[in-house]
Design an enzyme around this catalytic site. Structure first.
Site, PDB file in Angstrom:
ATOM      1  N   CYS A 267      -0.365   2.086  -3.726  1.00 41.85           N
ATOM      2  CA  CYS A 267       0.600   1.303  -4.539  1.00 41.85           C
ATOM      3  C   CYS A 267       1.260   0.339  -3.565  1.00 41.85           C
ATOM      4  CB  CYS A 267       1.617   2.208  -5.203  1.00 41.85           C
ATOM      5  SG  CYS A 267       0.908   3.609  -6.106  1.00 41.85           S
ATOM      6  N   ALA A 269       1.900  -3.228  -3.085  1.00 50.32           N
ATOM      7  CA  ALA A 269       2.725  -4.440  -3.119  1.00 50.32           C
ATOM      8  C   ALA A 269       4.190  -4.109  -2.818  1.00 50.32           C
ATOM      9  CB  ALA A 269       2.603  -5.102  -4.476  1.00 50.32           C
ATOM     10  N   PRO A 270       4.868  -5.027  -2.108  1.00 50.34           N
ATOM     11  CA  PRO A 270       4.432  -6.344  -1.646  1.00 50.34           C
ATOM     12  C   PRO A 270       3.675  -6.355  -0.322  1.00 50.34           C
ATOM     13  CG  PRO A 270       6.726  -6.045  -1.103  1.00 50.34           C
ATOM     14  CD  PRO A 270       6.318  -4.804  -1.858  1.00 50.34           C
ATOM     15  N   GLY A 272       4.481  -4.501   2.743  1.00 44.87           N
ATOM     16  CA  GLY A 272       5.168  -4.212   4.002  1.00 44.87           C
ATOM     17  C   GLY A 272       4.582  -3.016   4.730  1.00 44.87           C
ATOM     18  N   ASP A 334       2.801   5.528  -1.973  1.00 41.52           N
ATOM     19  CA  ASP A 334       4.178   5.039  -2.131  1.00 41.52           C
ATOM     20  C   ASP A 334       4.372   4.766  -3.618  1.00 41.52           C
ATOM     21  OD1 ASP A 334       6.687   4.037  -1.747  1.00 41.52           O
ATOM     22  OD2 ASP A 334       6.051   2.200  -0.732  1.00 41.52           O
ATOM     23  N   CYS A 387      11.282   5.689  -3.018  1.00 42.70           N
ATOM     24  CA  CYS A 387      12.594   5.159  -2.621  1.00 42.70           C
ATOM     25  C   CYS A 387      13.633   5.717  -3.593  1.00 42.70           C
ATOM     26  CB  CYS A 387      12.603   3.631  -2.590  1.00 42.70           C
ATOM     27  SG  CYS A 387      12.046   2.833  -4.109  1.00 42.70           S
TER      28      CYS A 387
END
Length: 439
Positions: A267, A269-270, A272, A334, A387
């Site tokens: 998963c 994007a974006p 990092g 993620d 997150c």
């Protein structure tokens, strides 16, 4: 849909560099959020429709919008004391923005009221110009009483919805006030150094030469003393550094990648964390994202950094649509989540989320884990990441998965079964669990 202040025909256009214009635009944006729109999307629409907007004007609008949304619960409490009933949008949101501005810049009270009245004159044919003037002056006269009452109300004090407050308080009884308070302030700005093009020492020296103060974290992250536009960061355009929260920078090293490995960022994007993995080792990496537009951002970020990976727009759960049958040595999962650990960066989330959304995210996360486990090679490792600060998406999710998969072994992180970063002054909130698949 582009945002444009609803002006009446007799009213003069507001000067673009005026506080009234910024108040008006912020009110329109917040009214859209109150109606269920995501701030990121409507801001993108606004700037596409106004490409010539000067940076200073953009900054003023965004500062008022983000600040007001961080304080949202408090403003509505105060308006409930000053109004018999809510006003039509976007006038109600204009009052929210003006109250926020009065709170952070009390020395400019006269100017704020004057400019808010000018903004009100352009909205809904100016019918509420007098009401806005009266409400704000009343707020100033009663400021001490209103502040005392707001401080005594839990939602107004904590600036989060009641269900959110209860959940954080129940799940983090020792830290709940700090977690909620962290969601109401301006976020920190940290840099990740691209080790293929620079070093933390060289990047720190460049920052100092540019007059930017930063301190180095263990692992080489650089935490700026105060956020600045990326155009001011030396080496950003050249790919020597990237903007990435310190908590997010913990992910790639935990996955322990080595050159030659086959790696999946499921998963991505974006991009990092994708880029960070590629900076650490020469791996064969596939980056997936279900949203084609967001997947394009991965390519853009990798290009700036001088990195390459295979990027596909695909739902990682539908493995028959993207997997070539070759197992992965390492997988970064993620997963989509409530984003409850990054609400200061996305303050609309607090008010757009509903309590029932957490269970829906948890169900989606379980589907992702079950699918990705099938493509992980025996002996491989998967890093589960969110997150979020909510247990249903973190500890409970991983415990459920490990209990239902006999070949799943949980690896320790810093001597613990998982790693929960709670949001604080230096970083956002993240959760990590490292899973090993038995050979």
């Amino acid at each position: 849909m582009p945002i444009s202040p609803r002006r009446s025909s007799p009213a003069r256009p507001l000067p673009e560099d005026s506080l009234a214009h910024a108040l008006c635009c912020a009110a329109e944006l917040i009214a859209r959020v109150a109606g269920g729109a995501a701030l990121t999307d409507i801001l993108a629409d606004l700037w596409v429709s106004r490409p010539a907007t000067p940076p200073a004007v953009r900054g003023a609008i965004q500062d008022l919008t983000y600040g007001t949304l961080r304080d949202y619960g408090r403003q509505d409490f105060i308006l409930g004391r000053l109004l018999d009933k809510s006003l039509p949008e976007p006038v109600q949101s204009l009052l929210r923005v003006a109250l926020h501005r009065l709170d952070v810049r009390p020395e400019t009270a006269h100017t704020v009221v004057d400019q808010a009245v000018n903004a009100a004159a352009t909205l809904l044919s100016g019918r509420f110009k007098g009401v806005v003037n009266g409400v704000l002056r009343n707020a100033l006269r009663q400021s001490a009483t209103l502040r005392y009452a707001a401080d005594a109300d839990l939602v107004a004090e904590m600036r989060h919805p009641p269900w959110w407050i209860r959940r954080v308080r129940d799940q983090h009884p020792q830290d709940w006030r700090n977690v909620l308070a962290a969601g109401n302030v301006h976020p920190p700005m940290a840099l990740r150094v691209n080790r293929r093009r620079s070093t933390p020492e060289a990047a720190a020296a460049e920052l100092a030469e540019a007059g930017l103060s930063a301190r180095t974290w263990p692992g080489g992250a650089l935490l700026l003393e105060r956020p600045v536009p990326v155009v001011r960061i030396p080496g950003f355009a050249e790919g020597r550094v990237s903007v990435q929260d310190i908590g997010a920078q913990a992910a790639a090293p935990l996955l322990d990648v080595a050159s030659g490995q086959h790696v999946l960022d499921a998963c991505a994007a974006p991009g990092g964390k994708t880029a960070h993995l590629l900076e650490l080792a020469d791996v064969d990496l596939l980056a997936l994202d279900a949203d084609p537009q967001r997947a394009r951002r991965i390519d853009e970020n990798l290009q700036r950094l001088g990195l390459s990976a295979r990027v596909m727009a695909a739902d990682c759960r539908a493995i028959d649509r993207w997997w070539d049958g070759r197992p992965f040595d390492r997988i970064l999962a993620d997963v989509p989540c409530s984003a409850s650990g990054v609400v200061r960066r996305h303050p609309d989330i607090k008010w757009l989320r509903r309590s029932g959304d957490i269970g829906r995210f948890a169900a989606q996360q379980a589907e992702i884990l079950d699918a990705l486990w099938q493509v992980l090679a025996p002996g491989g490792k998967m890093l589960y990441a969110t997150c979020s600060v909510f247990r249903e998406e973190n500890q409970d999710q991983v415990a459920r998965f490990a209990a239902s998969h006999a070949d799943c072994h949980r690896l320790t992180i810093e001597g613990q079964t998982d790693r929960q970063f709670l949001p604080c002054a230096d970083h956002d909130g993240f959760f990590y669990a490292l899973l090993h698949k038995a050979a």
